[in-house]
Design a protein around this motif. Sequence first.
Motif, short mmCIF file in Angstrom:
data_model
loop_
_atom_site.label_atom_id
_atom_site.label_comp_id
_atom_site.label_asym_id
_atom_site.label_seq_id
_atom_site.Cartn_x
_atom_site.Cartn_y
_atom_site.Cartn_z
N ARG A 215 -30.88 7.61 -31.18
CA ARG A 215 -32.22 7.12 -31.51
C ARG A 215 -32.31 6.62 -32.95
N ILE A 216 -31.71 7.39 -33.89
CA ILE A 216 -31.78 6.94 -35.28
C ILE A 216 -30.94 5.70 -35.50
N ARG A 217 -29.77 5.63 -34.87
CA ARG A 217 -28.93 4.44 -35.05
C ARG A 217 -29.58 3.20 -34.45
N ASP A 218 -30.13 3.34 -33.25
CA ASP A 218 -30.82 2.20 -32.64
C ASP A 218 -32.01 1.76 -33.50
N GLY A 219 -32.73 2.75 -34.04
CA GLY A 219 -33.89 2.42 -34.86
C GLY A 219 -33.50 1.74 -36.16
N ILE A 220 -32.42 2.18 -36.76
CA ILE A 220 -31.95 1.56 -38.00
C ILE A 220 -31.58 0.09 -37.75
N VAL A 221 -30.84 -0.15 -36.69
CA VAL A 221 -30.46 -1.53 -36.35
C VAL A 221 -31.71 -2.35 -36.04
N GLY A 222 -32.67 -1.73 -35.35
CA GLY A 222 -33.92 -2.42 -35.03
C GLY A 222 -34.71 -2.83 -36.26
N LEU A 223 -34.51 -2.14 -37.36
CA LEU A 223 -35.18 -2.50 -38.61
C LEU A 223 -34.43 -3.59 -39.36
N GLY A 224 -33.33 -4.05 -38.79
CA GLY A 224 -32.54 -5.08 -39.44
C GLY A 224 -31.60 -4.55 -40.49
N LEU A 225 -31.36 -3.23 -40.49
CA LEU A 225 -30.46 -2.62 -41.46
C LEU A 225 -29.07 -2.48 -40.87
N ASN B 228 -23.12 12.27 -34.99
CA ASN B 228 -24.40 12.65 -34.40
C ASN B 228 -25.17 13.64 -35.26
N THR B 229 -24.72 13.81 -36.52
CA THR B 229 -25.46 14.70 -37.42
C THR B 229 -25.91 14.02 -38.71
N VAL B 230 -25.28 12.92 -39.08
CA VAL B 230 -25.68 12.21 -40.30
C VAL B 230 -25.37 10.72 -40.13
N THR B 231 -26.32 9.90 -40.54
CA THR B 231 -26.16 8.45 -40.44
C THR B 231 -26.26 7.84 -41.83
N ALA B 232 -25.24 7.07 -42.19
CA ALA B 232 -25.22 6.36 -43.47
C ALA B 232 -25.65 4.91 -43.24
N VAL B 233 -26.53 4.43 -44.11
CA VAL B 233 -27.14 3.11 -43.93
C VAL B 233 -26.94 2.30 -45.21
N ARG B 234 -26.51 1.06 -45.06
CA ARG B 234 -26.36 0.19 -46.23
C ARG B 234 -27.74 -0.21 -46.75
N VAL B 235 -27.91 -0.14 -48.06
CA VAL B 235 -29.16 -0.57 -48.69
C VAL B 235 -29.17 -2.09 -48.78
N PRO B 236 -30.22 -2.75 -48.31
CA PRO B 236 -30.27 -4.22 -48.40
C PRO B 236 -30.13 -4.69 -49.85
N SER B 237 -29.55 -5.85 -50.02
CA SER B 237 -29.28 -6.36 -51.36
C SER B 237 -30.55 -6.64 -52.16
N ASP B 238 -31.67 -6.84 -51.45
CA ASP B 238 -32.92 -7.13 -52.16
C ASP B 238 -33.79 -5.89 -52.37
N VAL B 239 -33.20 -4.70 -52.19
CA VAL B 239 -33.95 -3.44 -52.32
C VAL B 239 -33.19 -2.51 -53.26
N ASP B 240 -33.92 -1.84 -54.15
CA ASP B 240 -33.33 -0.84 -55.04
C ASP B 240 -33.32 0.51 -54.34
N ALA B 241 -32.15 1.12 -54.24
CA ALA B 241 -31.99 2.36 -53.47
C ALA B 241 -32.84 3.49 -54.02
N SER B 242 -32.81 3.71 -55.32
CA SER B 242 -33.55 4.84 -55.89
C SER B 242 -35.05 4.66 -55.71
N SER B 243 -35.54 3.42 -55.84
CA SER B 243 -36.97 3.17 -55.64
C SER B 243 -37.36 3.39 -54.19
N LEU B 244 -36.49 2.98 -53.28
CA LEU B 244 -36.77 3.16 -51.85
C LEU B 244 -36.86 4.65 -51.52
#
Length: 376
Positions: free
Chosen positions: A277-287, A298-314
Motif C-alpha cells: 500500500r505504501i509503495r503503490d501510494g508513493i508511486v501514485g504521488l509521482g515519487l 515490507n518494513t521500511v520504504t526509502a523514497v527519493r526526494v524530488p529535485s525541486d523539494v528540500d528534504a529537511s523542509s519537507l
Amino acid sequence: MLKTSVNLRVPGPTPVPEAVVEAGAQPMLNHRGPEFAAIMGEVLAGLVPFFGTAQEALLLTGSGTGAQEAAVVNMLSPGDEVLAITAGVFGERFAAIAEAFGAHVHRLYGEWGTATEPEAVAEALRDHPKTHSVILTHNETSTGVANDVAAIAAAIRGQPGIDPVILVDGVSSIGAIPFLMDAWDVDVAITGSQKAWMSPPGLAMVVVSDRGWRAHAQARMPRFYWDFTKARKNGEKRTTPFTPAVGIVRALQEALRMMLEEGPEAVFVRHARVGDRIRDGIVGLGLELFADLAHASNTVTAVRVPSDVDASSLLRDLRTRHGVVLGSGQDWLRGSIFRVGHMGWVHEADVDHVLEALRLSLEDARRGEEPAVAAL
C-alpha cells in the motif's frame, strides 16, 4: 493505537500499543523472583515462532547494535576471516564491529538500493576459502532493501570444503517478515524490541544454532556483558546474568501476546499488505522508490526526494502541520531520500495518513509556502 497526535513512522523506534505501554508501566518486581521467571519463560517461548527455530532465544538488555556486537564477539576470534556483505549503513556497521574486535574482514560491496546476489557471495567465498564467518543484513533499514537470506545461505552452504558461521542482522525484519532460521541453516539471528515487536527500545533478542554454539565454544574475542554462555545458563533458569530492563520485558510479554493472538502468518501478511500500500501510494504521488522493487522491504520504504523539494523542509512540514514523523536519509543519502517505517503496530490507515500528508506537503513545497512553525 496509542492516543497521540503524532503518527510516528520512522524505521524505529516504532509506535507502541496502549496495552503494551500499560504493561511496561506496571509496578516494579523482583527480577530474581518467581513472577519475573514466569514472564521470562513466556517471552522466550513467544519469540520462537517468529524466528522459525526449535532453539531457545537469548534475551539481552541492549540495542540492536549491541546485538551485532554480541553476535561478533561470541562467534569469532581475533584474526578470523570474515566475509561481510554490505550495501548500506547497517551492513557496514556490522563489518566495522567485526574489524574493531580484530577480525580480518573482506567486504562484499553492493550498490545501495539493491539486494545482494547469491552467486556474488559464492564467488567471494571461492576467493576467500578460509572464511570463518559470513555476516549480512536481512533488511537494510537505511535503503529499504530486503535480502534473500534463504538463497544467500543456500549459496554459502553450497561451497565445498567450507562451512562458515552465518550471522544475520534481522533487527528490522524478524517479527514482521518471514524468517526461517532452521530451514535456511542460519547460525546467529538478532533483532531488537523497538522494531517489529511493538515494544520500547532496550532489548536485544538472539537465537544461536548448534553450529553457532560450537563456534562460540572456540571463540576468543573478549566479552563479558554480552557473553552468550552466561545468557544461556541464566535463561535456562528463566533469569538473566545481569539486571534486565524489567519494564521492557513486561511490555514485550504483552506485545507477544498480541502478535501470537493475531498469528505469525497473519502478522507477515499484514506487513506485506501495508508494504504494498505504501509503495503503490508513493508511486501514485509521482515519487520514485529508492530500492529495487523486486527486493523492497515490507518494513521500511526509502523514497527519493524530488529535485525541486528540500528534504529537511519537507520532513519539518510533515511533522509540524500533519503530525507525521518520517526518517531522513543516512550517510551520503541524507537530503536525497526519506524513509517511511511501517513495521510493528501498523495498519493501512496509518500509511494512508502518511500518503495524504505527503501529498499536501509536496503541493505546498512546490508552491513555495513556508511550513508552519508550531511544534507538536
